[in-house]
Design a protein around this motif. Sequence first.
Motif, PDB file in Angstrom:
ATOM      1  N   ALA A 102       0.823  -1.202   0.000  1.00  0.00           N
ATOM      2  CA  ALA A 102       0.000   0.000   0.000  1.00  0.00           C
ATOM      3  C   ALA A 102       0.864   1.262   0.000  1.00  0.00           C
ATOM      4  CB  ALA A 102      -0.913  -0.012   1.213  1.00  0.00           C
ATOM      5  N   ASP A 103       2.076   1.152   0.542  1.00  0.00           N
ATOM      6  CA  ASP A 103       2.977   2.302   0.580  1.00  0.00           C
ATOM      7  C   ASP A 103       3.772   2.473  -0.712  1.00  0.00           C
ATOM      8  OD1 ASP A 103       4.608   0.102   0.835  1.00  0.00           O
ATOM      9  OD2 ASP A 103       5.485   0.702   2.746  1.00  0.00           O
ATOM     10  N   GLY A 104       3.552   1.581  -1.710  1.00  0.00           N
ATOM     11  CA  GLY A 104       4.230   1.677  -2.995  1.00  0.00           C
ATOM     12  C   GLY A 104       5.610   1.063  -3.027  1.00  0.00           C
ATOM     13  N   VAL A 105       6.062   0.488  -1.914  1.00  0.00           N
ATOM     14  CA  VAL A 105       7.389  -0.119  -1.835  1.00  0.00           C
ATOM     15  C   VAL A 105       7.275  -1.595  -2.213  1.00  0.00           C
ATOM     16  CG1 VAL A 105       9.304  -0.679  -0.296  1.00  0.00           C
ATOM     17  CG2 VAL A 105       8.084   1.484  -0.029  1.00  0.00           C
ATOM     18  N   PRO A 106       8.074  -2.067  -3.178  1.00  0.00           N
ATOM     19  CA  PRO A 106       7.989  -3.478  -3.569  1.00  0.00           C
ATOM     20  C   PRO A 106       8.498  -4.398  -2.465  1.00  0.00           C
ATOM     21  CG  PRO A 106       9.801  -2.416  -4.691  1.00  0.00           C
ATOM     22  CD  PRO A 106       9.059  -1.344  -3.939  1.00  0.00           C
ATOM     23  N   HIS A 107       7.952  -5.600  -2.442  1.00  0.00           N
ATOM     24  CA  HIS A 107       8.425  -6.619  -1.512  1.00  0.00           C
ATOM     25  C   HIS A 107       9.353  -7.548  -2.266  1.00  0.00           C
ATOM     26  CE1 HIS A 107       4.492  -5.963   0.859  1.00  0.00           C
ATOM     27  NE2 HIS A 107       5.385  -5.032   1.119  1.00  0.00           N
ATOM     28  N   PHE A 108      10.336  -8.071  -1.587  1.00  0.00           N
ATOM     29  CA  PHE A 108      11.339  -8.916  -2.206  1.00  0.00           C
ATOM     30  C   PHE A 108      11.284 -10.321  -1.639  1.00  0.00           C
ATOM     31  CE2 PHE A 108      12.792  -4.559  -2.369  1.00  0.00           C
ATOM     32  CZ  PHE A 108      13.176  -4.434  -3.690  1.00  0.00           C
ATOM     33  N   LEU A 109      11.764 -11.267  -2.418  1.00  0.00           N
ATOM     34  CA  LEU A 109      11.937 -12.642  -1.972  1.00  0.00           C
ATOM     35  C   LEU A 109      13.428 -12.900  -1.821  1.00  0.00           C
ATOM     36  CD1 LEU A 109       9.411 -14.471  -4.301  1.00  0.00           C
ATOM     37  CD2 LEU A 109       9.229 -14.187  -1.844  1.00  0.00           C
ATOM     38  N   ALA A 110      13.787 -13.645  -0.818  1.00  0.00           N
ATOM     39  CA  ALA A 110      15.194 -13.963  -0.578  1.00  0.00           C
ATOM     40  C   ALA A 110      15.563 -15.263  -1.282  1.00  0.00           C
ATOM     41  CB  ALA A 110      15.448 -14.105   0.921  1.00  0.00           C
ATOM     42  N   ALA A 111      16.832 -15.391  -1.650  1.00  0.00           N
ATOM     43  CA  ALA A 111      17.338 -16.653  -2.192  1.00  0.00           C
ATOM     44  C   ALA A 111      17.018 -17.739  -1.177  1.00  0.00           C
ATOM     45  CB  ALA A 111      18.843 -16.565  -2.422  1.00  0.00           C
ATOM     46  N   GLY A 112      16.564 -18.882  -1.668  1.00  0.00           N
ATOM     47  CA  GLY A 112      16.174 -19.981  -0.801  1.00  0.00           C
ATOM     48  C   GLY A 112      14.669 -20.051  -0.572  1.00  0.00           C
ATOM     49  N   SER A 113      13.931 -18.984  -0.954  1.00  0.00           N
ATOM     50  CA  SER A 113      12.478 -18.984  -0.824  1.00  0.00           C
ATOM     51  C   SER A 113      11.863 -19.861  -1.901  1.00  0.00           C
ATOM     52  CB  SER A 113      11.914 -17.568  -0.975  1.00  0.00           C
ATOM     53  OG  SER A 113      12.382 -16.720   0.027  1.00  0.00           O
ATOM     54  N   ARG A 114      10.795 -20.575  -1.550  1.00  0.00           N
ATOM     55  CA  ARG A 114      10.071 -21.365  -2.543  1.00  0.00           C
ATOM     56  C   ARG A 114       9.234 -20.421  -3.393  1.00  0.00           C
ATOM     57  NH1 ARG A 114      10.047 -26.436  -2.584  1.00  0.00           N
ATOM     58  NH2 ARG A 114       7.937 -26.661  -3.376  1.00  0.00           N
ATOM     59  N   ALA A 115       9.333 -20.562  -4.714  1.00  0.00           N
ATOM     60  CA  ALA A 115       8.612 -19.677  -5.624  1.00  0.00           C
ATOM     61  C   ALA A 115       8.402 -20.350  -6.962  1.00  0.00           C
ATOM     62  CB  ALA A 115       9.384 -18.379  -5.802  1.00  0.00           C
ATOM     63  N   LEU A 116       7.490 -19.799  -7.737  1.00  0.00           N
ATOM     64  CA  LEU A 116       7.214 -20.290  -9.072  1.00  0.00           C
ATOM     65  C   LEU A 116       6.935 -19.092  -9.955  1.00  0.00           C
ATOM     66  CD1 LEU A 116       6.549 -22.662 -11.020  1.00  0.00           C
ATOM     67  CD2 LEU A 116       4.197 -22.475 -10.212  1.00  0.00           C
ATOM     68  N   GLY A 117       7.716 -18.919 -11.008  1.00  0.00           N
ATOM     69  CA  GLY A 117       7.502 -17.820 -11.926  1.00  0.00           C
ATOM     70  C   GLY A 117       8.788 -17.143 -12.352  1.00  0.00           C
ATOM     71  N   GLU A 118       8.634 -15.941 -12.869  1.00  0.00           N
ATOM     72  CA  GLU A 118       9.756 -15.156 -13.394  1.00  0.00           C
ATOM     73  C   GLU A 118      10.163 -14.117 -12.361  1.00  0.00           C
ATOM     74  OE1 GLU A 118      10.327 -11.926 -16.962  1.00  0.00           O
ATOM     75  OE2 GLU A 118       8.916 -13.548 -17.266  1.00  0.00           O
ATOM     76  N   PHE A 119      11.457 -13.996 -12.111  1.00  0.00           N
ATOM     77  CA  PHE A 119      11.976 -13.060 -11.127  1.00  0.00           C
ATOM     78  C   PHE A 119      13.223 -12.375 -11.662  1.00  0.00           C
ATOM     79  CE2 PHE A 119       9.577 -16.228  -8.918  1.00  0.00           C
ATOM     80  CZ  PHE A 119       8.851 -15.503  -7.995  1.00  0.00           C
ATOM     81  N   ARG A 120      13.530 -11.197 -11.131  1.00  0.00           N
ATOM     82  CA  ARG A 120      14.735 -10.442 -11.485  1.00  0.00           C
ATOM     83  C   ARG A 120      15.536 -10.170 -10.227  1.00  0.00           C
ATOM     84  NH1 ARG A 120      15.954  -9.638 -16.820  1.00  0.00           N
ATOM     85  NH2 ARG A 120      14.043  -9.841 -18.001  1.00  0.00           N
ATOM     86  N   CYS A 121      16.863 -10.261 -10.351  1.00  0.00           N
ATOM     87  CA  CYS A 121      17.742  -9.935  -9.233  1.00  0.00           C
ATOM     88  C   CYS A 121      17.570  -8.448  -8.915  1.00  0.00           C
ATOM     89  CB  CYS A 121      19.192 -10.235  -9.602  1.00  0.00           C
ATOM     90  SG  CYS A 121      20.374  -9.729  -8.331  1.00  0.00           S
ATOM     91  N   ALA A 122      17.361  -8.143  -7.649  1.00  0.00           N
ATOM     92  CA  ALA A 122      17.172  -6.749  -7.240  1.00  0.00           C
ATOM     93  C   ALA A 122      18.460  -5.942  -7.360  1.00  0.00           C
ATOM     94  CB  ALA A 122      16.654  -6.692  -5.808  1.00  0.00           C
ATOM     95  N   ASP A 123      19.618  -6.609  -7.405  1.00  0.00           N
ATOM     96  CA  ASP A 123      20.897  -5.907  -7.490  1.00  0.00           C
ATOM     97  C   ASP A 123      21.340  -5.626  -8.920  1.00  0.00           C
ATOM     98  OD1 ASP A 123      21.180  -5.831  -4.708  1.00  0.00           O
ATOM     99  OD2 ASP A 123      22.124  -7.797  -4.680  1.00  0.00           O
TER     100      ASP A 123
END
Length: 70
Positions: free
Chosen positions: A14-35
Amino acid sequence: MQIEPGSVGTRAGADGVPHFLAAGSRALGEFRCADCGYGVVVRAVLPVCPMCRGSSWEGPATSPYTRSRA
């Protein structure tokens, strides 16, 4: 993009700040390195970025590295 229940979301809050996933998190889909912006498609666990060794990932909806698909 799908994320395992209980994982951190990748959409902007709601504050407009994106949330990130850490390496090791279970996920499915397309992601981009935040760095560095390196892209991966994941079907199990997010890895450490093979390009810069970064450990934060975000989905294409909030990533500044996402290309428009026109």
